[in-house]
Design a protein around this motif. Structure first.
Motif, PDB file in Angstrom:
ATOM      1  N   GLY A  92       0.977  -1.124   0.086  1.00 51.56           N
ATOM      2  CA  GLY A  92       0.333  -0.247   0.071  1.00 51.56           C
ATOM      3  C   GLY A  92       0.628   1.230   0.338  1.00 51.56           C
ATOM      4  O   GLY A  92       0.057   2.341  -0.543  1.00 51.56           O
ATOM      5  N   VAL A  93       1.934   1.236   0.656  1.00 52.51           N
ATOM      6  CA  VAL A  93       2.272   2.932   0.830  1.00 52.51           C
ATOM      7  C   VAL A  93       3.582   2.610  -0.135  1.00 52.51           C
ATOM      8  O   VAL A  93       3.834   3.367  -0.994  1.00 52.51           O
ATOM      9  N   ALA A  94       4.221   1.628  -0.738  1.00 52.48           N
ATOM     10  CA  ALA A  94       4.861   1.404  -1.591  1.00 52.48           C
ATOM     11  C   ALA A  94       4.388   2.086  -3.492  1.00 52.48           C
ATOM     12  O   ALA A  94       4.447   2.355  -4.466  1.00 52.48           O
ATOM     13  N   TRP A  95       2.397   1.433  -3.257  1.00 51.27           N
ATOM     14  CA  TRP A  95       1.724   2.254  -4.476  1.00 51.27           C
ATOM     15  C   TRP A  95       1.345   3.055  -4.789  1.00 51.27           C
ATOM     16  O   TRP A  95       1.437   4.247  -5.135  1.00 51.27           O
ATOM     17  N   LEU A  96       0.520   4.233  -2.634  1.00 51.83           N
ATOM     18  CA  LEU A  96       0.461   5.516  -3.051  1.00 51.83           C
ATOM     19  C   LEU A  96       2.079   6.477  -3.297  1.00 51.83           C
ATOM     20  O   LEU A  96       2.168   7.442  -3.576  1.00 51.83           O
ATOM     21  N   HIS A  97       3.788   5.335  -3.130  1.00 55.84           N
ATOM     22  CA  HIS A  97       4.783   6.708  -3.553  1.00 55.84           C
ATOM     23  C   HIS A  97       4.950   6.867  -5.035  1.00 55.84           C
ATOM     24  O   HIS A  97       5.476   7.400  -5.517  1.00 55.84           O
ATOM     25  N   ARG A  98       4.377   5.429  -5.902  1.00 58.83           N
ATOM     26  CA  ARG A  98       4.575   5.557  -7.020  1.00 58.83           C
ATOM     27  C   ARG A  98       3.746   6.911  -7.677  1.00 58.83           C
ATOM     28  O   ARG A  98       3.824   7.495  -8.324  1.00 58.83           O
ATOM     29  N   ARG A  99       2.326   6.773  -6.614  1.00 54.27           N
ATOM     30  CA  ARG A  99       1.214   7.543  -7.245  1.00 54.27           C
ATOM     31  C   ARG A  99       2.279   8.741  -7.212  1.00 54.27           C
ATOM     32  O   ARG A  99       1.005  10.164  -7.799  1.00 54.27           O
ATOM     33  N   GLY A 100       2.850   9.843  -6.299  1.00 61.00           N
ATOM     34  CA  GLY A 100       3.573  10.823  -6.332  1.00 61.00           C
ATOM     35  C   GLY A 100       2.463  11.324  -5.413  1.00 61.00           C
ATOM     36  O   GLY A 100       2.419  12.306  -5.132  1.00 61.00           O
ATOM     37  N   ALA A 101       1.719  10.344  -4.230  1.00 64.07           N
ATOM     38  CA  ALA A 101       0.860  11.027  -3.184  1.00 64.07           C
ATOM     39  C   ALA A 101       1.596  11.096  -1.597  1.00 64.07           C
ATOM     40  O   ALA A 101       0.908  11.812  -0.753  1.00 64.07           O
ATOM     41  N   LEU A 102       3.097  11.040  -1.761  1.00 67.85           N
ATOM     42  CA  LEU A 102       3.187  11.187  -0.740  1.00 67.85           C
ATOM     43  C   LEU A 102       4.727  12.020  -0.490  1.00 67.85           C
ATOM     44  O   LEU A 102       4.921  12.399  -1.166  1.00 67.85           O
ATOM     45  N   PRO A 103       4.873  13.039   0.580  1.00 72.55           N
ATOM     46  CA  PRO A 103       5.943  13.676   0.261  1.00 72.55           C
ATOM     47  C   PRO A 103       7.452  13.283  -0.302  1.00 72.55           C
ATOM     48  O   PRO A 103       7.618  12.131   0.230  1.00 72.55           O
ATOM     49  N   ARG A 104       7.842  13.539  -1.229  1.00 75.45           N
ATOM     50  CA  ARG A 104       9.232  13.035  -1.231  1.00 75.45           C
ATOM     51  C   ARG A 104      10.701  12.912  -0.433  1.00 75.45           C
ATOM     52  O   ARG A 104      10.534  15.314   0.155  1.00 75.45           O
TER      53      ARG A 104
END
Length: 402
Positions: A380-392
């Motif tokens: 789930g976290v990896a998917w959110l990261h790939r979508r650019g939904a999490l602060p980088r």
């Protein structure tokens, strides 16, 4: 020694909050793990009444985190931390002095409310005071918290040789000392208005942040699997050795690993890629930690499981705490922490119910369930990261300079 050197590099307020967490966990774990036994064996209460008392304490804390977070933003984290520790002093004192159900329920409510106040407030204050070194601050926070979680049960076991009241009064005394220390050392900070019309406006803003809510739900794995340090892993250690004291080995192994590796891991990974990537790796490690006991028997798989679980926590937890305030405005840091713990706490309660059901069903099934929970959360976290939904990482650095 490395821990103390790192600690001295932070402002005095941060140093106090780190020692504060050591005291909080020491006081909590020297009392709460033995409360059910006291209520049932010493006071002769039924299992149903014991469950009500413990449930009220847990509900008062988990359900009211949002109140503590909002109070931190609106009134200032310092005052909320002090009030929370003072309330827990009173609550634990009532556990020592009261035998009636009404008094015990009041003690449960007060001690739970206390945690709901100071837990999000401490994290908000730590995030605000540690500047660009949030990850290191929360890594140290984990070290002190883990150490307290080891010292507390050991001290509680020794104090129970006297009686439960001595244990409860000692716990209350620890929180009283912390309350005074915070009042003397923590500097007051000016509260920045959020710009919303009220607390409900703050909640609407945070709850309207879909990426944040998705992240909070994805973190169900971390909280569910952390709780297995007190449920599944001790049970596995006891079954593997036939010795009740084997549960203590779980905490000892984790504490030694945490003291030796937590800061090294956080500082090494901080400069190597986005935080979300390492959070996903940590969650995956936590999930994989439950595979050795699922495929093997004996104490070695349980110890390997413990090490892998702590490794995953050490990788993920500081970056999770660092990331939460980055989803929104600094004026709402406490509210973000409060809502994060409410959402994740409710989801983790469901996860724990699943693990408990699995423990009643089969020897291997609970370990497999935990592995699946951890890997799904990592995905789930990896998917959110790939979508650019999490602060980088770049965004984190940019905001910390703003």
């Amino acid at each position: 020694m490395r821990t103390w050197r790192e600690m001295r590099g932070f402002p005095l307020a941060v140093q106090l909050l780190l020692v504060n967490q050591l005291g909080v966990n020491t006081g909590f774990y020297l009392l709460i793990p033995y409360l059910a036994t006291h209520l049932g064996e010493n006071l002769g209460m039924s299992a149903a009444v014991v469950g009500i008392v413990l449930g009220v304490r847990n509900l008062s804390q988990q359900g009211l985190f949002i109140i503590g977070g909002s109070a931190s933003d609106r009134l200032g984290a310092r005052g909320v931390i002090i009030a929370g520790c003072a309330l827990r002093t009173v609550g634990f004192g009532l556990f020592a002095l009261g035998d009636g159900l009404a008094v015990l329920l009041a003690a449960s409510v007060l001690s739970g409310l206390a945690g709901a106040l100071f837990n999000p407030a401490v994290r908000a204050y730590l995030a605000q005071e540690s500047g660009e070194r949030k990850a290191e601050a929360f890594a140290l926070f984990n070290v002190f918290a883990t150490t307290g979680a080891l010292i507390g049960p050991l001290l509680g076991s020794a104090l129970l040789l006297v009686d439960f009241r001595t244990s409860a009064l000692t716990a209350a005394g620890i929180f009283a000392v912390l309350t005074v220390a915070q009042a003397m050392v923590l500097p007051a900070r000016e509260v920045e208005p959020s710009g919303n019309s009220g607390v409900l406006g703050d909640w609407r803003e945070v709850l309207g942040n879909r990426a944040f809510l998705a992240f909070a739900l994805a973190m169900v794995g971390m909280f569910t699997l952390e709780n297995q340090l007190y449920l599944l892993l001790p049970d596995g250690a006891r079954e593997a050795t036939g010795w009740d004291g084997a549960a203590g080995i779980v905490f000892l192994v984790g504490t030694v690993a945490n003291l030796a590796l937590q800061l090294r891991i956080t500082k090494s990974l901080k400069s190597r890629g986005d935080r979300a990537r390492w959070i996903a790796v940590g969650l995956a490690s936590m999930g994989l930690a439950f595979l050795p006991p699922a495929v093997g028997t004996g104490v070695v798989p349980v110890l390997l499981s413990t090490l892998l679980l702590y490794l995953g926590i050490m990788i993920a937890s500081p970056f999770v705490m660092e990331l939460i305030p980055r989803f929104g405005r600094s004026e709402l840091t406490g509210t973000y922490f409060g809502i994060f713990y409410v959402v994740s706490g409710v989801a983790a309660a469901v996860g724990n119910a699943v693990v408990g059901w699995a423990m009643d069903t089969g020897d291997r099934l609970p370990w497999v369930c935990c592995a699946v929970i951890g890997l799904v959360s990592a995905g789930g976290v990896a998917w959110l990261h790939r979508r650019g939904a999490l602060p980088r990482a770049a965004e984190v650095a940019e905001r910390s300079h703003a």
